[in-house]
Design a protein around this motif. Structure first.
Motif, PDB file in Angstrom:
ATOM      1  N   ILE A 120       0.877  -1.262   0.120  1.00 43.76           N
ATOM      2  CA  ILE A 120       0.019  -0.173   0.118  1.00 43.76           C
ATOM      3  C   ILE A 120       0.836   1.238  -0.039  1.00 43.76           C
ATOM      4  O   ILE A 120       0.626   2.207  -0.999  1.00 43.76           O
ATOM      5  N   MET A 121       1.701   1.238   0.969  1.00 40.89           N
ATOM      6  CA  MET A 121       2.705   2.289   0.888  1.00 40.89           C
ATOM      7  C   MET A 121       3.507   2.779  -0.347  1.00 40.89           C
ATOM      8  O   MET A 121       3.614   3.803  -0.848  1.00 40.89           O
ATOM      9  N   ILE A 122       3.917   1.720  -0.900  1.00 40.45           N
ATOM     10  CA  ILE A 122       4.718   1.838  -2.447  1.00 40.45           C
ATOM     11  C   ILE A 122       3.773   2.463  -3.249  1.00 40.45           C
ATOM     12  O   ILE A 122       3.925   3.255  -3.762  1.00 40.45           O
ATOM     13  N   VAL A 123       2.506   1.786  -3.515  1.00 42.60           N
ATOM     14  CA  VAL A 123       1.634   2.269  -4.481  1.00 42.60           C
ATOM     15  C   VAL A 123       0.945   3.515  -4.333  1.00 42.60           C
ATOM     16  O   VAL A 123       0.769   4.433  -5.221  1.00 42.60           O
ATOM     17  N   ASN A 124       0.503   3.982  -2.865  1.00 45.00           N
ATOM     18  CA  ASN A 124       0.059   5.094  -2.500  1.00 45.00           C
ATOM     19  C   ASN A 124       0.617   6.261  -2.323  1.00 45.00           C
ATOM     20  O   ASN A 124       0.256   7.370  -2.326  1.00 45.00           O
ATOM     21  N   THR A 125       2.054   6.104  -2.121  1.00 40.94           N
ATOM     22  CA  THR A 125       3.199   7.544  -2.162  1.00 40.94           C
ATOM     23  C   THR A 125       3.446   7.843  -3.392  1.00 40.94           C
ATOM     24  O   THR A 125       3.743   7.149  -4.162  1.00 40.94           O
ATOM     25  N   PRO A 126       3.162   9.299  -3.636  1.00 38.42           N
ATOM     26  CA  PRO A 126       3.544   9.944  -4.858  1.00 38.42           C
ATOM     27  C   PRO A 126       4.891   9.655  -5.071  1.00 38.42           C
ATOM     28  O   PRO A 126       5.853   9.651  -4.653  1.00 38.42           O
ATOM     29  N   GLY A 127       5.225   8.937  -6.511  1.00 36.26           N
ATOM     30  CA  GLY A 127       6.512   8.504  -6.900  1.00 36.26           C
ATOM     31  C   GLY A 127       7.310   7.488  -6.278  1.00 36.26           C
ATOM     32  O   GLY A 127       8.326   7.070  -6.928  1.00 36.26           O
ATOM     33  N   PHE A 128       6.697   6.833  -5.346  1.00 39.30           N
ATOM     34  CA  PHE A 128       7.297   5.615  -4.585  1.00 39.30           C
ATOM     35  C   PHE A 128       7.655   4.561  -5.622  1.00 39.30           C
ATOM     36  O   PHE A 128       8.656   3.927  -5.990  1.00 39.30           O
ATOM     37  N   LEU A 129       6.406   4.294  -6.339  1.00 40.38           N
ATOM     38  CA  LEU A 129       6.382   2.889  -7.206  1.00 40.38           C
ATOM     39  C   LEU A 129       7.325   2.766  -8.131  1.00 40.38           C
ATOM     40  O   LEU A 129       8.096   2.119  -8.537  1.00 40.38           O
ATOM     41  N   PRO A 130       7.476   3.966  -9.145  1.00 31.61           N
ATOM     42  CA  PRO A 130       8.231   3.884 -10.174  1.00 31.61           C
ATOM     43  C   PRO A 130       9.741   4.043  -9.622  1.00 31.61           C
ATOM     44  O   PRO A 130      10.742   3.154 -10.272  1.00 31.61           O
ATOM     45  N   TYR A 131      10.044   4.819  -8.664  1.00 33.65           N
ATOM     46  CA  TYR A 131      11.370   4.806  -8.046  1.00 33.65           C
ATOM     47  C   TYR A 131      11.776   3.493  -7.548  1.00 33.65           C
ATOM     48  O   TYR A 131      12.944   2.986  -7.694  1.00 33.65           O
ATOM     49  N   PHE A 132      10.749   2.942  -6.869  1.00 29.33           N
ATOM     50  CA  PHE A 132      11.084   1.557  -6.292  1.00 29.33           C
ATOM     51  C   PHE A 132      11.337   0.478  -7.331  1.00 29.33           C
ATOM     52  O   PHE A 132      12.255  -0.410  -7.221  1.00 29.33           O
ATOM     53  N   GLN A 133      10.574   0.640  -8.305  1.00 25.66           N
ATOM     54  CA  GLN A 133      10.771  -0.490  -9.354  1.00 25.66           C
ATOM     55  C   GLN A 133      12.154  -0.221 -10.128  1.00 25.66           C
ATOM     56  O   GLN A 133      12.668  -1.294 -10.502  1.00 25.66           O
TER      57      GLN A 133
END
Lengths: 524, 496
Positions: A360-373
């Motif tokens: 949830i944290m990764i998907v819902n935090t702005p910019g988190f998902l692309p950076y994480f990936q």
């Protein structure tokens, strides 16, 4: 009274346990609340729904107004195909049934920011109906654990936005800006199936994630790109639904919870005082955090709906083999549908072994998902949790201090990946890893490994070296050792550990240091 | 300066093409004649002489500028950039549109010169061109009977309406063709009373962009001319799909100019018996019969047909028209353009709107706005609006049925009588005026069909009698062929 950290945290858990079980906010007595949302989402196309007028936000007043937008006589609406595509994409993302034929209607009312005296909307038959949106409700300060809820969608319709009126009290004047007039809106009407403000806010958050993901709405509530109205009623358990009020002008995620919770409490309190709730439209004042009756909406309006005679029926086809580029084709649009947030969460959990909360944290935090990936691209997937936590705790808190998001993060994802790797394989300890991160954030161009070499930050795990450093510190601080022996307070032991850290320049394996200090204290 | 204009567009184009007259010379003559004929009150605006040469097409000129130098008048409900566009209403008295209607632009692109705007009933709501802020327009026919001094008249015959200004302009030779608009008969009715050709094209065959709407679902721009050929060439110039009007459709771009003799042979012509209605003048009935037998003699198959729902057309229209009017008029609030009340003490937006609209619209317009809003109320919608739409469908089906099996075109009267006098006409209220005047013209609008008013002869009292050809959608070319034959045979003599 001073309370230890431990006490604080147990209290919190105790609080949570009594205040909520797993779902909705607790109501006094046997009251329940039911909420249904209507969301107006501006479609992020470059031009308006029926004219070539531009849609940019923040342009000079009345600078984006075509003749049609100003209702100059003789002008006619021409449907913007891109808006229809956006609506169809959205309808697909919300599992709606898309109607092969829908119509436009005129909804009449006099208001100075409505130049033609009617809004073109879809009343008889909307472009889509009967959808459903599943979403996670999880506010860590309220919910013990995340839970899934869903809201049914009655319909999704295309319509025009109005202009904006600005009332100037001095001189009793109204000023009108028509830049917004005619921008395409998707009105999404949800069934009244939410329990409280937290669910409503979670629904809107998920909706925003979806719309941003498929690119049909910027969802910038502060710019009015997404606006929420809430229909709210309360009733006693087992009794029929109460009279509802409609709260308009909710313009931030935070306001959704506040407005709804205020209104629910107001209704309960009115009813308990023996008063009645009247079906009315109320506005939300974010400053006073109250809902207040809206005077100009009090009168019941008859909108005198009529078919829009200048627009043919809106047709949408499903034809994979079609070469017709004029008609919106669901088959062709399907390829533009991106992975939806909930699918991403499930994928992250599976791929990286994450808990739902982390996903949830990764998907819902702005910019988190692309950076994480991009960080995870070059490192082992079992480092996912470590990476997510490092980003969430260390990097985000640094960025937050400067009001930045992960979209603005200066650290090259590959470098962060390397940092996580050398942290994981014990090349550096956590203390040095955060220091490297600080350097990278400040723009240090070296690779993390290079920094470790240059600064000689290699983690020391040699137990002999650790033992001797710990023994030295204990010898140098007989008073602390004595005090600990008398009281057994862990705080004192932590002070000794901190002294070892300072003395050794922070590059020793701190777990080993802590274990050694503890052992030495016990045995001395 | 030419004293008179050539008889028709065909001649005019030839004169300009062979250099006998300069490109703006005809327009200059036209403007001069309009000033001379000020007593007819056909125009609401006349282009200044110096501006005549400034009208340039927006695109590169076509290889064959089909209307080079031809002076054309435009009804005052078409937006023309730089020219006032008033719809004959106080509400738009000061309105100068910032753009030009597609059909007007197409005329200019083809080399035509717009010499002015013509008078009309306010927003097209009328049949006499009597309800205009500019005062009534006078029919040229029979006018000599009423002249009492050089500029004043005891009485006159109404020109019909609402495109009365355009009809008079063409009939009295002030210009060679004119644009009108037809919602319930507003081109054909004045064309009939003034003895000119008046075409209401198929709905969708041309663009309404820039035509200030009366009833969007029935309004069609059309042309008034002195010959069938002129009518066809004007139609060919302005027809076609326009991306600015989503209700316009792609139609063949082939010319619809008829052959020299026209074609009548083996064409099945229906005479709908319902059109011989109460109040139809015997003179018109006998004219109708004459032309029918004339066509039969030329090889047409003439037969009686039935359109059983004809009599419901007017009552159906009297619901649909006010509904769209109420909606379309909602934009006139005085905020962005047009009339705005300056009455003291208007202390709210609502009171400003109310006073502005009260002052800006005449009683006919206000009455229809009230009626329309009443019909559209939630509690009335099914009873009136939906019911009227069903009737409209039945009327359309009537036509579809006869096209399917019985005939190719219909021949009918246009009006029940010849042009009434102004004094007679104003004794009737607006509703009666239209219920009598629109009986034969209205159904074609309900069904979106093309129809042409054709001048046939003069009545005993010297007023034009006309007949109408109605065809299936997009059958303009066939209508012109038959009309051409009629034109050749009846040899109607124009007034000027």
């Amino acid at each position: 009274m001073r309370r230890s950290f431990l006490q604080l945290s147990t209290n919190n858990i105790a609080n949570r346990a009594t205040k909520r079980w797993f779902s909705s906010i607790k109501r006094p007595g046997d009251w329940e609340s039911i909420i249904g949302l209507e969301v107006h989402a501006q479609i992020s196309t470059e031009s308006k729904l029926f004219s070539g007028g531009a849609t940019a936000f923040g342009a000079p007043l009345n600078s984006l107004v075509t003749f049609f937008d100003a209702a100059i006589p003789g002008t006619l609406p021409v449907l913007n195909k891109k808006c229809v595509e956006a609506a169809v994409l959205t309808a697909m993302a919300l599992s709606c049934e898309i109607n092969p034929v829908s119509w436009f209607d005129r909804k009449h009312y006099f208001y100075s920011d409505l130049p033609s005296g009617f809004q073109i909307t879809q009343q008889r038959k909307a472009i889509a109906n009967k959808g459903e949106l599943q979403f996670v409700v999880y506010n860590p300060s309220i919910h013990k654990q995340p839970y899934y809820a869903k809201s049914k969608i009655q319909q999704l319709q295309l319509e025009q936005d109005s202009g904006r009126s600005l009332h100037v009290p001095s001189g009793n004047r109204s000023l009108i800006d028509l830049n917004r007039a005619g921008i395409a809106l998707m009105e999404i009407v949800f069934e009244p199936d939410l329990k409280d403000g937290e669910e409503a806010s979670a629904l809107v958050k998920e909706l925003c994630l979806i719309l941003e993901r498929i690119g049909t709405c910027s969802c910038r509530m502060e710019e009015g790109a997404l606006r929420v109205d809430a229909n709210i009623s309360v009733n006693r358990k087992g009794l029929p639904l109460g009279t509802r009020t409609e709260v308009k002008n909710i313009s931030s995620i935070r306001s959704i919870v506040n407005a709804i919770e205020f209104e629910v409490e107001r209704q309960i309190s009115e009813l308990e005082k023996g008063r009645r709730i009247v079906n009315e439209t109320r506005g939300y004042d974010a400053q006073t955090k109250q809902t207040v009756p809206m005077r100009d909406k009090e009168e019941r309006q008859d909108y005198r709906f009529m078919p829009e005679p200048n627009l043919p029926p809106l047709k949408v086809t499903y034809d994979p083999g079609s070469t017709d580029s004029k008609t919106v084709n669901i088959a062709k649009l399907r390829s533009r549908l991106k992975e939806l947030p909930e699918v991403t969460r499930k994928r992250l959990m599976k791929q990286f072994g994450l808990k739902l909360e982390t996903a949830i944290m990764i998907v819902n935090t702005p910019g988190f998902l692309p950076y994480f990936q991009s960080v995870m691209k070059n490192i082992d997937s079992n480092l996912g949790l470590r990476t997510a936590n490092f980003i969430a705790v260390e990097i985000l808190s640094e960025l937050n201090k400067n009001n930045l998001t992960l979209n603005d993060c200066m650290i090259d994802p590959d470098k962060l990946g390397e940092l996580i790797k050398i942290l994981d394989d014990q090349t550096v300890n956590f203390i040095k890893a955060t220091e490297i991160m600080q350097l990278l954030l400040k723009g240090d161009n070296r690779s993390p490994l290079q920094i470790v070499k240059d600064e000689n930050w290699m983690q020391v795990t040699d137990s002999g070296a650790i033992m001797s450093a710990c023994e030295d510190v204990l010898k140098e601080n007989p008073n602390l050792v004595m005090k600990f022996k008398n009281s057994g307070k862990s705080k004192l032991m932590n002070q000794l550990i901190a002294k070892v850290k300072t003395k050794t320049g922070g590059k020793y394996n701190m777990q080993q240091v802590a274990d050694t200090v503890e052992k030495l204290l016990k045995n001395s | 300066m030419m004293a008179t204009l050539p008889h028709n567009i065909k001649e005019a184009v030839r004169l300009v093409a062979n250099g006998a007259v300069g490109k703006t010379q005809l327009a200059e003559a036209s403007v001069f004649r309009i000033r001379e004929a000020g007593h007819l009150n056909a125009f609401t605006f006349v282009t200044a002489k110096k501006d005549l040469s400034k009208q340039n097409g927006s695109k590169t000129p076509p290889t064959r500028p089909r209307l080079e130098g031809v002076p054309i008048a435009v009804k005052d409900n078409f937006c023309v950039s730089q020219m006032p566009t008033t719809c004959g209403s106080k509400m738009l008295y000061s309105f100068v549109p910032p753009y030009t209607a597609t059909v007007v632009q197409k005329l200019v692109d083809a080399g035509a010169i717009i010499i002015g705007k013509t008078n009309m009933d306010e927003f097209g709501m009328g049949n006499g061109t009597v309800d205009s802020i500019f005062g009534p327009t006078k029919n040229i026919w029979g006018l000599e009977k009423y002249r009492c001094s050089s500029l004043s008249f005891d009485d006159w015959h109404v020109p019909g309406g609402s495109s009365g200004g355009s009809a008079v302009a063409v009939a009295s030779g002030l210009c060679l063709g004119a644009l009108g608009s037809d919602t319930g008969g507003s081109i054909r009715n004045p064309a009939s009373y003034c003895g000119v050709y008046g075409l209401k094209p198929t709905y969708g065959s041309l663009s309404r962009y820039g035509l200030i709407p009366l009833v969007n679902s029935m309004d069609v721009p059309g042309v008034l001319s002195r010959t069938v050929d002129d009518c066809a060439v004007l139609y060919d110039v302005i027809k076609g799909l326009d991306s600015s009007d989503s209700t316009s459709v792609q139609i063949p771009t082939t010319d619809s100019i008829p052959s020299e003799d026209g074609i009548v042979k083996n064409i099945r012509i229906g005479l709908p018996k319902e059109y011989a209605c109460d109040g139809m003048s015997p003179e018109i009935i006998s004219c109708w019969r004459e032309v029918a037998s004339l066509l039969e003699k030329d090889g047409a198959n003439v037969l009686e047909v039935s359109l059983p729902h004809t009599k419901y057309s007017i009552v159906c229209y009297s619901v649909l028209n006010p509904c769209e009017v109420a909606s379309n008029m909602a934009r006139y609030d005085g905020v962005r353009y047009g009339h705005r009340s300056h009455k003291k003490g208007l202390d709210s937006t609502e009171s400003l709107y109310a006073q502005t609209r009260h002052e800006g619209f005449n009683s006919v317009v206000r009455g229809r706005i009230l009626a329309g809003n009443y019909f559209l109320l939630k509690r009335n919608y099914d009873k009136y609006f939906i019911q009227a739409l069903k009737i409209r469908r039945l009327i359309t089906n009537d036509f579809n049925n006869v096209w399917k099996s019985e005939c190719d075109l219909l021949l009918t009267p246009v009006t029940l009588t010849t042009a009434p006098t102004y004094s007679e006409f104003i004794q009737w209220d607006n509703r009666k005026q239209s219920s009598v005047q629109d009986f034969c013209t209205q159904p074609a609008n309900m069904a979106g069909l093309p129809a042409l008013s054709i001048p046939i002869k003069l009545s005993m009292s010297g007023l034009p009698i006309s007949l109408q050809l109605i065809g299936p959608r997009f059958s303009e070319a066939r209508i012109f062929q038959v009309a051409k034959r009629i034109e050749n045979v009846v040899n109607f003599k124009h007034c000027k």
